[in-house]
Enzyme design. Sequence first.
Site, PDB file in Angstrom:
ATOM      1  N   GLY A  29      -1.644   9.259   0.479  1.00 25.20           N
ATOM      2  CA  GLY A  29      -1.772   7.913   0.755  1.00 25.20           C
ATOM      3  C   GLY A  29      -1.564   7.080   2.249  1.00 25.20           C
ATOM      4  O   GLY A  29      -2.142   6.557   3.352  1.00 25.20           O
ATOM      5  N   THR A  30       0.051   7.910   2.695  1.00 25.60           N
ATOM      6  CA  THR A  30       0.211   7.573   3.874  1.00 25.60           C
ATOM      7  C   THR A  30      -0.294   7.562   5.531  1.00 25.60           C
ATOM      8  O   THR A  30      -0.783   6.322   5.549  1.00 25.60           O
ATOM      9  CB  THR A  30       1.492   7.672   3.806  1.00 25.60           C
ATOM     10  OG1 THR A  30       2.849   6.559   2.973  1.00 25.60           O
ATOM     11  CG2 THR A  30       2.512   7.149   5.179  1.00 25.60           C
TER      12      THR A  30
ATOM     13  N   ASN B  51       0.257  -2.156  -6.774  1.00 25.36           N
ATOM     14  CA  ASN B  51       1.102  -0.631  -6.925  1.00 25.36           C
ATOM     15  C   ASN B  51       2.343  -1.513  -7.555  1.00 25.36           C
ATOM     16  O   ASN B  51       2.995  -0.503  -8.533  1.00 25.36           O
ATOM     17  CB  ASN B  51       1.273   0.265  -6.377  1.00 25.36           C
ATOM     18  CG  ASN B  51       2.574  -0.419  -5.289  1.00 25.36           C
ATOM     19  OD1 ASN B  51       1.563  -1.101  -3.973  1.00 25.36           O
ATOM     20  ND2 ASN B  51       3.341  -0.348  -4.848  1.00 25.36           N
TER      21      ASN B  51
ATOM     22  N   GLN C 200      -3.428   3.619  -5.977  1.00 26.93           N
ATOM     23  CA  GLN C 200      -3.338   2.773  -7.634  1.00 26.93           C
ATOM     24  C   GLN C 200      -4.338   3.252  -7.978  1.00 26.93           C
ATOM     25  O   GLN C 200      -4.361   3.310  -9.284  1.00 26.93           O
ATOM     26  CB  GLN C 200      -2.355   2.043  -6.845  1.00 26.93           C
ATOM     27  CG  GLN C 200      -0.736   1.715  -8.410  1.00 26.93           C
ATOM     28  CD  GLN C 200       0.051   3.017  -8.579  1.00 26.93           C
ATOM     29  OE1 GLN C 200       0.618   2.948  -7.094  1.00 26.93           O
ATOM     30  NE2 GLN C 200      -0.527   3.805  -8.734  1.00 26.93           N
TER      31      GLN C 200
ATOM     32  N   SER D 129      -4.177   9.339  -2.912  1.00 31.09           N
ATOM     33  CA  SER D 129      -3.505   9.865  -2.976  1.00 31.09           C
ATOM     34  C   SER D 129      -3.203  10.875  -4.698  1.00 31.09           C
ATOM     35  O   SER D 129      -3.463   9.923  -5.550  1.00 31.09           O
ATOM     36  CB  SER D 129      -2.144   9.809  -3.111  1.00 31.09           C
ATOM     37  OG  SER D 129      -0.848  10.435  -2.844  1.00 31.09           O
TER      38      SER D 129
ATOM     39  N   HIS E 133      -1.425  12.615  -6.118  1.00 34.69           N
ATOM     40  CA  HIS E 133       0.276  12.684  -7.155  1.00 34.69           C
ATOM     41  C   HIS E 133      -0.013  11.293  -8.291  1.00 34.69           C
ATOM     42  O   HIS E 133       0.633  11.171  -8.522  1.00 34.69           O
ATOM     43  CB  HIS E 133       1.343  12.675  -6.367  1.00 34.69           C
ATOM     44  CG  HIS E 133       2.035  11.495  -6.004  1.00 34.69           C
ATOM     45  ND1 HIS E 133       2.749  10.699  -6.118  1.00 34.69           N
ATOM     46  CD2 HIS E 133       1.228  11.094  -4.449  1.00 34.69           C
ATOM     47  CE1 HIS E 133       3.401   9.337  -5.871  1.00 34.69           C
ATOM     48  NE2 HIS E 133       2.036   9.705  -4.469  1.00 34.69           N
TER      49      HIS E 133
ATOM     50  N   THR F  66      -4.893  23.455   9.251  1.00 32.55           N
ATOM     51  CA  THR F  66      -5.197  24.319   8.379  1.00 32.55           C
ATOM     52  C   THR F  66      -5.441  23.563   7.170  1.00 32.55           C
ATOM     53  O   THR F  66      -3.982  23.231   6.341  1.00 32.55           O
ATOM     54  CB  THR F  66      -4.406  25.712   8.019  1.00 32.55           C
ATOM     55  OG1 THR F  66      -5.224  26.437   9.236  1.00 32.55           O
ATOM     56  CG2 THR F  66      -5.257  26.374   7.057  1.00 32.55           C
TER      57      THR F  66
ATOM     58  N   CYS G 287       8.433   4.280  -3.094  1.00 33.21           N
ATOM     59  CA  CYS G 287       8.482   4.066  -1.656  1.00 33.21           C
ATOM     60  C   CYS G 287       9.609   3.289  -1.231  1.00 33.21           C
ATOM     61  O   CYS G 287       9.998   3.501  -0.114  1.00 33.21           O
ATOM     62  CB  CYS G 287       7.399   4.437  -1.065  1.00 33.21           C
ATOM     63  SG  CYS G 287       5.926   5.424  -1.857  1.00 33.21           S
TER      64      CYS G 287
END
Length: 383
Positions: free
Chosen positions: A72-73, A152, A180, A200, A202, A238, A327
């Site tokens: 996400g960042t 979030n 989120q 993202s 995760h 890659t 975060c």
Amino acid sequence: MKNIYLDNAGTTPMAPEVVETMTQMMTEVFGNASAANSFGRKARGVLERSRQIFADSLNAKNANEIIFTSGGTESDNTAIIQTARKRKNQGRHLITTAIEHEAVLKPMEYLEENGYEVTYLPVDENGVISLTDLKNALRPDTILVSIMAGNNEVGSHMPLTQIGEIVAKSNAWFHTDAVQAYGIVDIDVQRDQIDLLSTSAHKLNGPKQMGFLYEREGLDLGSHLMGGDQELKRRAGTENIPAIAGFAKAVELEQAERETLQKRYQGFKQQLCDALAQNGVSFEVNGKMGADELPQIINIWFKGCQNDAMLTNLDLAGFAAAAGSACTAGSLEPSHVLKAMYGDNERVVQSLRFSFGKYNTADEIAQLATQLAKISQRIKKNN
């Protein structure tokens, strides 16, 4: 006693099916997807099949609108900074909200330091912007509107379709941080007229350091990284085939269970609030409890109980929760989201976030409510 994890908005445990998929990729598909040999072609096949899964999940026009990133960042930074660079001759004004994630706010601050102007839209007590405020903030030199799909910390869900309609009539592009919300609620980039979208893995029981940026065909932002020509020259480096395949598996699993999980999470919210009320806990929900909100997040004000004391006692009792964004968890500053919603008062330092995941149970929620009642009573007595 078994520890109970209720910080899924911070990160989620990887699904066993995702681990299995990634393990298979790491052992069987180790070629470089850019290589012109059989190993490379095999990796390229996994890459493009996964890209199509993500494109379909958003109703994207074609799979090449998906750019793989580290999460996400990177996706947020690329969308915001690259748009500013590409469109600087068309304007230097951007619009966002006061409750965005730091991955949006900090790039905006960086641009402000470099000659751009940013408007930060306020939110109401439900954590939602005013569409009138958005219309009034738009100018001929506005080049980007970046508004998160879902918050979030409090779970507020922005009206993306209406926002998209407004922005589409302007000169600006519409970016949404959907980290989120993606996979949890329905997002359609055609219906919502979204130009750029960040995700993202995760947050969906997938691997960390994996995500993608949806970039509408024709924007041509270019690569934020300098290096090779991967991702059609839009993101050097890659490709991480195991993580990409794992993310795709996580999305497939989430899509198959979405409605069931939404109802389960909403049930957890109501169960928790009912149990707290029955136990005499003095509390209020921050934001709304409605079906339109992100179902997996609830943020609660425990009146008279400092959140650091509550978190410490919960942790000692075996429960993982949060006082804000994971975060910024190392910061002693009150939540900027709650401050934007309620002002700078005791509420912002007496609130906790609980976020549910697919492996939580109703019994765990019952145990949580019991502990919260005991802990809040003990803290108030000691005060």
